[in-house]
Structures are given as structure tokens and as C-alpha cells.
Design a protein around this motif. Sequence first.
Motif, short mmCIF file in Angstrom:
data_model
loop_
_atom_site.label_atom_id
_atom_site.label_comp_id
_atom_site.label_asym_id
_atom_site.label_seq_id
_atom_site.Cartn_x
_atom_site.Cartn_y
_atom_site.Cartn_z
N GLY A 2 -0.26 -57.46 -55.80
CA GLY A 2 -0.48 -57.05 -57.19
C GLY A 2 0.35 -57.94 -58.09
O GLY A 2 0.70 -59.07 -57.72
N TYR A 3 0.69 -57.44 -59.24
CA TYR A 3 1.49 -58.24 -60.16
C TYR A 3 2.85 -58.60 -59.58
O TYR A 3 3.47 -57.78 -58.88
N ILE A 4 3.33 -59.80 -59.88
CA ILE A 4 4.76 -60.03 -59.80
C ILE A 4 5.39 -59.00 -60.73
O ILE A 4 4.95 -58.86 -61.88
N PRO A 5 6.38 -58.24 -60.28
CA PRO A 5 6.82 -57.06 -61.05
C PRO A 5 7.15 -57.33 -62.51
O PRO A 5 6.97 -56.45 -63.35
N TRP A 6 7.63 -58.52 -62.82
CA TRP A 6 8.02 -58.80 -64.21
C TRP A 6 6.97 -59.64 -64.95
O TRP A 6 7.19 -60.01 -66.09
N ASP A 7 5.85 -59.92 -64.32
CA ASP A 7 4.84 -60.79 -64.93
C ASP A 7 3.99 -60.00 -65.92
O ASP A 7 3.80 -58.79 -65.77
N ASN A 8 3.45 -60.70 -66.92
CA ASN A 8 2.69 -59.99 -67.96
C ASN A 8 1.37 -60.66 -68.31
O ASN A 8 0.79 -60.37 -69.35
N ASP A 9 0.88 -61.57 -67.45
CA ASP A 9 -0.41 -62.19 -67.76
C ASP A 9 -1.19 -62.43 -66.48
O ASP A 9 -0.68 -62.28 -65.37
N ILE A 10 -2.46 -62.80 -66.64
CA ILE A 10 -3.35 -63.06 -65.52
C ILE A 10 -4.02 -64.41 -65.73
O ILE A 10 -4.51 -64.72 -66.82
N ASP A 11 -4.05 -65.20 -64.65
CA ASP A 11 -4.68 -66.52 -64.66
C ASP A 11 -5.72 -66.58 -63.55
O ASP A 11 -5.46 -66.17 -62.40
N ILE A 12 -6.88 -67.12 -63.88
CA ILE A 12 -7.86 -67.48 -62.86
C ILE A 12 -8.38 -68.88 -63.19
O ILE A 12 -8.22 -69.37 -64.31
N TYR A 13 -8.97 -69.55 -62.19
CA TYR A 13 -9.64 -70.82 -62.50
C TYR A 13 -10.97 -70.93 -61.80
O TYR A 13 -11.27 -70.20 -60.85
#
Length: 275
Positions: free
Chosen positions: A46-57
Motif C-alpha cells: 500500500g502507501y509508503i506510510p508518509w507518502d501523499n501522492d500516486i504515480d503511474i506510467y
Amino acid sequence: MKELTLKELQMFSLDILKDVHHFCDKENIRYSLAYGTLIGAIRHQGYIPWDNDIDIYMPRPDYERFIRTYKSEKFQLAFFGNKCKFDSLIAYARVFDNKETISKGAHWIAEPAGVWIDIFPLDGVPDDFNEFRNLYQDLHDEWERIIPRKVQFERISHCPGFKNKLKLLRKKWRKRNGLGGHRMQKEYNERIVQIPFEQANFWSQLTVMDNGPVEHFPTSMFNERILLKFEDTQFYAIKDYDAALRAVYGDYMQLPPEKDREPHQSFIKFYWKNR
């Protein structure tokens, strides 16, 4: 307005990713989780606990089909170009919310925009690494010249106090040739698609030039994808994610020092519109 908590921001971004995933799955458009989002899927499911965005390519052909055809009842699409309702001065796309949330501190679009996810196109690059490195450096220099032009999207209403508003007006006046910024971005976008992905042996991500010339991967990498758990859903990722992540981050399974565990764009704040 009430600021979104980190958890609220993560869950809202996740809803956008789910919407994009369902569309791509239905339309057979290839994508992969990318960068910190991909690390999160591997290391934390899931999220890195402190991360706040999502990237896809996406490979460029899939990306172009996505921006032509994406439709959503909940979210909006923004990318550079006069064929887009929400024009932006960036070389990649964003799917964003403009109904429930709003951001402050982000200067990428003229209209009010809330929570978003980033969608990066992948382009063909030369086989020879030295040739690719020279191309990357040339493009990087051009990319850095475009960044200051984004001042045209800074909103005076977000500036506290008369002096700060006046300061921004002066800044906008010095960079008043907004068409120049659009012309530079158009020329840049045309340069990075010189080698069609489907005819290339190698790809790179050339729309955000933060990582250096380390992403030089075989286009065959996108031939095999797997599903990875991310929070409560499974999303697609390239099977050889290890090579992609090690090139950018090294030992990505190692947690960074505590002092570095903070959101990538902590200067951007997101608020609920009606709370």
C-alpha cells in the motif's frame, strides 16, 4: 475550509487510481504503478506510510489513447494541449478532482484543482546509452527553462497580504509572455516523441527530469505485467519492477532515515471544499 489529513488524502487519491484502473482494464490500456507508489506496493502492500501522492506510467501509445478516450463521472483529466478542457503547463497528464477538494501551493493549472494522480508517458530513446545520456542532459536543460514559466498559473487570491499579491503581480509581469511558455512546452513535447515507443528498443520517462539518466530500459519490459496489492485493491505493475526501482532508488527495500520520511510535495496543501 478543513485541510485533508494524510490518510484522507491517501484514500481520495486511491479512489482516483481505482477509477483510472477500471477504465484502463476495460479499454485494454497498459499502465504500471511507478516510483514511490510502486515501492509502496512492494514494501508496504500500500502507501509508503508518509507518502501523499500516486504515480503511474504508460507507454506513449497507451498514454495517447488514454488522454483521447478517458471518461469519468467523478474526475477530470488535464494535460498540455489545446484539445484538453483543462490545459496545463506540464508534459504529462493528471486525473484530478475539482468537486470535493481544492489545493493550495500547486501552480500547474489555471483552474482550481483538488487531489490528483500523475500519469507519465514513456518514450522511445536511443539504444546507445551515451547517446541517450547526451539527449537526456540536453532535454533536462530545456525542461529547467520551462519551469519558471509556471508562474502564470499562480493565483493571486492565494497570496496572503497586499505586499505578497503585488510581488506576484510583478513576477507575472516579468514572465508575462505566457505564450512563450506554451511554445517552449510544445517544442519540448515534440522533441521527446522523436523515437516512437513501438519502434524503439529502449524507453525512458522524459517528462519530469528529476532522476538523472538512469531510466534506460528495454521496451520489452512492458510485455509482462503482474497484479500487485496496493491497499485494498490489486493494480498492474511491470513484472521486472526490481530493475526499474533499483535504477532510480538503489536498495529501495531499505527504509530512509526518519528525518527524510515526509511527503514528497509537503508544500502543497489540500482542503475539503465544504467542510
